[in-house]
Design a protein around this motif. Structure first.
Motif, PDB file in Angstrom:
ATOM      1  N   TRP A  22      35.667  -7.404  28.814  1.00  0.00           N
ATOM      2  CA  TRP A  22      34.575  -6.412  28.766  1.00  0.00           C
ATOM      3  C   TRP A  22      34.166  -5.958  30.164  1.00  0.00           C
ATOM      4  O   TRP A  22      33.716  -4.832  30.351  1.00  0.00           O
ATOM      5  CB  TRP A  22      33.373  -6.978  28.006  1.00  0.00           C
ATOM      6  CG  TRP A  22      32.802  -8.241  28.582  1.00  0.00           C
ATOM      7  CD1 TRP A  22      33.168  -9.513  28.281  1.00  0.00           C
ATOM      8  CD2 TRP A  22      31.786  -8.346  29.586  1.00  0.00           C
ATOM      9  NE1 TRP A  22      32.441 -10.415  29.021  1.00  0.00           N
ATOM     10  CE2 TRP A  22      31.586  -9.731  29.825  1.00  0.00           C
ATOM     11  CE3 TRP A  22      31.021  -7.420  30.298  1.00  0.00           C
ATOM     12  CZ2 TRP A  22      30.655 -10.192  30.761  1.00  0.00           C
ATOM     13  CZ3 TRP A  22      30.099  -7.879  31.223  1.00  0.00           C
ATOM     14  CH2 TRP A  22      29.924  -9.253  31.446  1.00  0.00           C
ATOM     15  N   LYS A  23      34.364  -6.847  31.152  1.00  0.00           N
ATOM     16  CA  LYS A  23      33.956  -6.495  32.520  1.00  0.00           C
ATOM     17  C   LYS A  23      34.733  -5.296  33.058  1.00  0.00           C
ATOM     18  O   LYS A  23      34.280  -4.612  33.974  1.00  0.00           O
ATOM     19  CB  LYS A  23      34.185  -7.679  33.465  1.00  0.00           C
ATOM     20  CG  LYS A  23      33.269  -8.825  33.157  1.00  0.00           C
ATOM     21  CD  LYS A  23      33.238  -9.808  34.291  1.00  0.00           C
ATOM     22  CE  LYS A  23      32.003 -10.664  34.128  1.00  0.00           C
ATOM     23  NZ  LYS A  23      31.876 -11.676  35.140  1.00  0.00           N
TER      24      LYS A  23
ATOM     25  N   LYS B 117      30.864  -9.091  23.405  1.00  0.00           N
ATOM     26  CA  LYS B 117      31.294  -8.000  24.296  1.00  0.00           C
ATOM     27  C   LYS B 117      32.820  -7.888  24.250  1.00  0.00           C
ATOM     28  O   LYS B 117      33.375  -6.781  24.243  1.00  0.00           O
ATOM     29  CB  LYS B 117      30.829  -8.253  25.735  1.00  0.00           C
ATOM     30  CG  LYS B 117      29.326  -8.170  25.907  1.00  0.00           C
ATOM     31  CD  LYS B 117      28.932  -8.405  27.362  1.00  0.00           C
ATOM     32  CE  LYS B 117      27.457  -8.694  27.479  1.00  0.00           C
ATOM     33  NZ  LYS B 117      27.073  -9.111  28.829  1.00  0.00           N
ATOM     34  N   ASP B 118      33.503  -9.029  24.215  1.00  0.00           N
ATOM     35  CA  ASP B 118      34.962  -8.975  24.088  1.00  0.00           C
ATOM     36  C   ASP B 118      35.369  -8.513  22.693  1.00  0.00           C
ATOM     37  O   ASP B 118      36.376  -7.810  22.534  1.00  0.00           O
ATOM     38  CB  ASP B 118      35.582 -10.345  24.398  1.00  0.00           C
ATOM     39  CG  ASP B 118      35.681 -10.607  25.900  1.00  0.00           C
ATOM     40  OD1 ASP B 118      35.771  -9.621  26.672  1.00  0.00           O
ATOM     41  OD2 ASP B 118      35.665 -11.773  26.313  1.00  0.00           O
TER      42      ASP B 118
ATOM     43  N   ASN C  92      32.642 -14.126  21.986  1.00  0.00           N
ATOM     44  CA  ASN C  92      31.529 -13.392  22.592  1.00  0.00           C
ATOM     45  C   ASN C  92      31.642 -11.915  22.208  1.00  0.00           C
ATOM     46  O   ASN C  92      32.714 -11.316  22.247  1.00  0.00           O
ATOM     47  CB  ASN C  92      31.442 -13.655  24.111  1.00  0.00           C
ATOM     48  CG  ASN C  92      32.274 -12.694  24.935  1.00  0.00           C
ATOM     49  OD1 ASN C  92      32.079 -11.477  24.853  1.00  0.00           O
ATOM     50  ND2 ASN C  92      33.212 -13.217  25.704  1.00  0.00           N
TER      51      ASN C  92
ATOM     52  N   GLU D 257      36.507 -18.822  22.946  1.00  0.00           N
ATOM     53  CA  GLU D 257      36.624 -19.116  24.383  1.00  0.00           C
ATOM     54  C   GLU D 257      36.976 -20.587  24.632  1.00  0.00           C
ATOM     55  O   GLU D 257      37.693 -20.891  25.575  1.00  0.00           O
ATOM     56  CB  GLU D 257      35.324 -18.736  25.106  1.00  0.00           C
ATOM     57  CG  GLU D 257      35.034 -17.233  25.150  1.00  0.00           C
ATOM     58  CD  GLU D 257      34.507 -16.650  23.835  1.00  0.00           C
ATOM     59  OE1 GLU D 257      34.163 -17.432  22.911  1.00  0.00           O
ATOM     60  OE2 GLU D 257      34.458 -15.421  23.700  1.00  0.00           O
TER      61      GLU D 257
ATOM     62  N   ASP E 112      23.025  -6.639  26.797  1.00  0.00           N
ATOM     63  CA  ASP E 112      22.310  -7.909  27.029  1.00  0.00           C
ATOM     64  C   ASP E 112      20.914  -7.884  26.421  1.00  0.00           C
ATOM     65  O   ASP E 112      20.475  -8.870  25.822  1.00  0.00           O
ATOM     66  CB  ASP E 112      22.181  -8.186  28.541  1.00  0.00           C
ATOM     67  CG  ASP E 112      23.479  -8.734  29.117  1.00  0.00           C
ATOM     68  OD1 ASP E 112      24.330  -9.189  28.331  1.00  0.00           O
ATOM     69  OD2 ASP E 112      23.639  -8.689  30.351  1.00  0.00           O
TER      70      ASP E 112
ATOM     71  N   GLY F  43      36.478 -12.140  28.850  1.00  0.00           N
ATOM     72  CA  GLY F  43      35.818 -11.377  29.908  1.00  0.00           C
ATOM     73  C   GLY F  43      36.425 -10.012  30.174  1.00  0.00           C
ATOM     74  O   GLY F  43      36.079  -9.365  31.169  1.00  0.00           O
TER      75      GLY F  43
ATOM     76  N   TRP G 180      30.956 -15.891  28.312  1.00  0.00           N
ATOM     77  CA  TRP G 180      31.225 -14.459  28.556  1.00  0.00           C
ATOM     78  C   TRP G 180      32.393 -14.269  29.508  1.00  0.00           C
ATOM     79  O   TRP G 180      32.988 -13.206  29.553  1.00  0.00           O
ATOM     80  CB  TRP G 180      29.973 -13.778  29.114  1.00  0.00           C
ATOM     81  CG  TRP G 180      28.783 -13.973  28.227  1.00  0.00           C
ATOM     82  CD1 TRP G 180      27.820 -14.934  28.341  1.00  0.00           C
ATOM     83  CD2 TRP G 180      28.454 -13.222  27.051  1.00  0.00           C
ATOM     84  NE1 TRP G 180      26.915 -14.817  27.311  1.00  0.00           N
ATOM     85  CE2 TRP G 180      27.267 -13.776  26.513  1.00  0.00           C
ATOM     86  CE3 TRP G 180      29.030 -12.124  26.404  1.00  0.00           C
ATOM     87  CZ2 TRP G 180      26.656 -13.286  25.356  1.00  0.00           C
ATOM     88  CZ3 TRP G 180      28.425 -11.626  25.253  1.00  0.00           C
ATOM     89  CH2 TRP G 180      27.256 -12.205  24.746  1.00  0.00           C
ATOM     90  N   ASP G 181      32.662 -15.296  30.308  1.00  0.00           N
ATOM     91  CA  ASP G 181      33.739 -15.174  31.288  1.00  0.00           C
ATOM     92  C   ASP G 181      34.128 -16.596  31.700  1.00  0.00           C
ATOM     93  O   ASP G 181      33.264 -17.359  32.115  1.00  0.00           O
ATOM     94  CB  ASP G 181      33.226 -14.392  32.494  1.00  0.00           C
ATOM     95  CG  ASP G 181      34.324 -14.164  33.507  1.00  0.00           C
ATOM     96  OD1 ASP G 181      35.414 -14.761  33.363  1.00  0.00           O
ATOM     97  OD2 ASP G 181      34.088 -13.381  34.444  1.00  0.00           O
TER      98      ASP G 181
ATOM     99  N   ASN H 240      26.303  -2.655  29.896  1.00  0.00           N
ATOM    100  CA  ASN H 240      26.218  -4.120  29.870  1.00  0.00           C
ATOM    101  C   ASN H 240      24.762  -4.588  29.786  1.00  0.00           C
ATOM    102  O   ASN H 240      24.424  -5.477  29.004  1.00  0.00           O
ATOM    103  CB  ASN H 240      26.904  -4.677  31.120  1.00  0.00           C
ATOM    104  CG  ASN H 240      26.940  -6.183  31.099  1.00  0.00           C
ATOM    105  OD1 ASN H 240      27.132  -6.792  30.055  1.00  0.00           O
ATOM    106  ND2 ASN H 240      26.724  -6.796  32.247  1.00  0.00           N
TER     107      ASN H 240
ATOM    108  N   PHE I  72      27.486 -19.186  24.011  1.00  0.00           N
ATOM    109  CA  PHE I  72      28.543 -18.177  24.172  1.00  0.00           C
ATOM    110  C   PHE I  72      29.098 -18.253  25.580  1.00  0.00           C
ATOM    111  O   PHE I  72      28.380 -18.558  26.520  1.00  0.00           O
ATOM    112  CB  PHE I  72      27.988 -16.770  23.900  1.00  0.00           C
ATOM    113  CG  PHE I  72      27.607 -16.584  22.463  1.00  0.00           C
ATOM    114  CD1 PHE I  72      28.550 -16.158  21.543  1.00  0.00           C
ATOM    115  CD2 PHE I  72      26.334 -16.887  22.017  1.00  0.00           C
ATOM    116  CE1 PHE I  72      28.227 -16.040  20.202  1.00  0.00           C
ATOM    117  CE2 PHE I  72      26.003 -16.775  20.675  1.00  0.00           C
ATOM    118  CZ  PHE I  72      26.952 -16.343  19.767  1.00  0.00           C
TER     119      PHE I  72
END
Ligand SMILES: Nc1ncnc2c1ncn2[C@@H]1O[C@H](COP(=O)(O)OS(=O)(=O)O)[C@@H](OP(=O)(O)O)[C@H]1O
Length: 293
Positions: free
Chosen positions: A259-260, A126-127, A124, A187, A272, A257, A288-289, A268, A286
């Protein structure tokens, strides 16, 4: 000031790290002689390349599984486009394993014979972004970002080595019928490493016995790799590529995850929006977490 050009080399519309890119080598890659039993790991940077390098090396080399070999994983699975430390790719005995960050359109033409196999690992984004941000801060060869905002802009503009994440994954996916390619998700590997190893070995037509599978899974965990000098890049980072700082490591967290903990709510949401506009018709899923499935 935009310093990007000092760090990046634009080769046919694709950005590579200037200090490690070799234009002569790149020009010849299209004609690189691919063997039928070659295997290529293809990734966008920070998506699990070294993890896949470790898994493939363990699958292919018994001496790696039982720890009797001393060759580093990176020498067993060298980067196609770097040609470091030596251009020893061509002469290696089959089966040869390679890693590459190249986009589909710069890959050796011989891959289109659909005999040689490609394992494409995606993560993903964001990571990927957060992993890449930390890596850029650590390495002399990359421009140090001022902060996440600064890096996020470059990432979403494709002004990083690897160019635009969206183009990389879309390009390989949309041209998948031209290649013998398996898409694997970071993931999913994280969630179930054993099943992922079995899926990979089946694609590679390398059946492993139960004991071998156990050995691969055990030695490919983040925890093992972090402390295995043959697998964690620390030597090469120190000696060949140059660290900017002693802080941080190549095998940083290896989680889903993260990125959180780094992106603001606004960042964020912006991410998105862009993701949705660029990937709305894209069929791969994907994660994301892992806690939110
Ligand atoms: N075994 C294992 N399990 C889980 N995660 C792992 C593993 N090995 C590597 N990694 C994580 O992959 C990230 C580095 O990606 P790459 O190897 O693609 O980097 S590079 O492009 O080759 O520089 C980097 O991610 P972050 O920790 O999020 O920074 C590594 O920690």
């Amino acid at each position: 000031m935009d310093n990007t050009d000092a760090y990046l080399l634009n080769f046919k519309g694709y950005y590579l790290i200037r200090s490690t890119a070799n234009t002569d080598l790149l020009k010849n890659l299209e004609e690189f002689e691919v063997r039928h039993d070659d295997v290529f790991i293809v990734t966008y940077p920070k998506s699990g390349t070294v993890w896949a390098q470790q898994i493939l090396s363990l699958i292919y080399f018994e001496g790696h599984r039982n720890r009797t070999e001393t060759v580093e994983t990176l020498d067993r699975v060298p980067f196609l486009e770097h040609g470091v430390p030596k251009m020893k790719h061509q002469k290696r005995p089959s089966p040869r394993l390679f890693a590459s960050h190249l986009p589909y359109y710069l890959a050796p033409k011989g891959l289109k014979n659909k005999k040689a196999k490609i394992l494409y690992i995606y993560r993903n984004p964001k990571d990927v972004l957060i992993s890449y941000f930390h890596f850029s801060n650590m390495m002399v060869m990359l421009e140090a970002p001022e902060n996440i905002e600064d890096f996020m802009k470059k990432f979403l503009d494709g002004k990083v080595s690897g160019s635009l994440w969206f183009d990389h994954i879309r390009g390989w996916y949309e041209h998948r019928h031209e290649f013998n390619i398996l898409f694997m998700m970071y993931e999913e590997m994280k969630k179930d490493l054993r099943s992922s190893v079995l899926k990979i070995s089946s694609f590679l037509e390398r059946e492993l016995n139960e004991e071998d599978v156990e050995a691969v899974v055990k030695q490919a965990t983040f925890e093992n790799m972090k402390f295995d000098p043959q697998a964690n890049y620390e030597q090469i980072l120190k000696h060949d590529l140059g660290r900017r700082t002693d802080e941080g490591s190549f095998l940083r967290k290896g989680t889903v995850g993260d990125w959180k903990h780094h992106l603001t709510v606004e960042q964020n949401e912006r991410f998105d929006r862009i993701f949705q506009s660029k990937m709305k018709d894209f069929p791969l899923k994907f994660i994301w977490d892992l806690n939110e499935e």
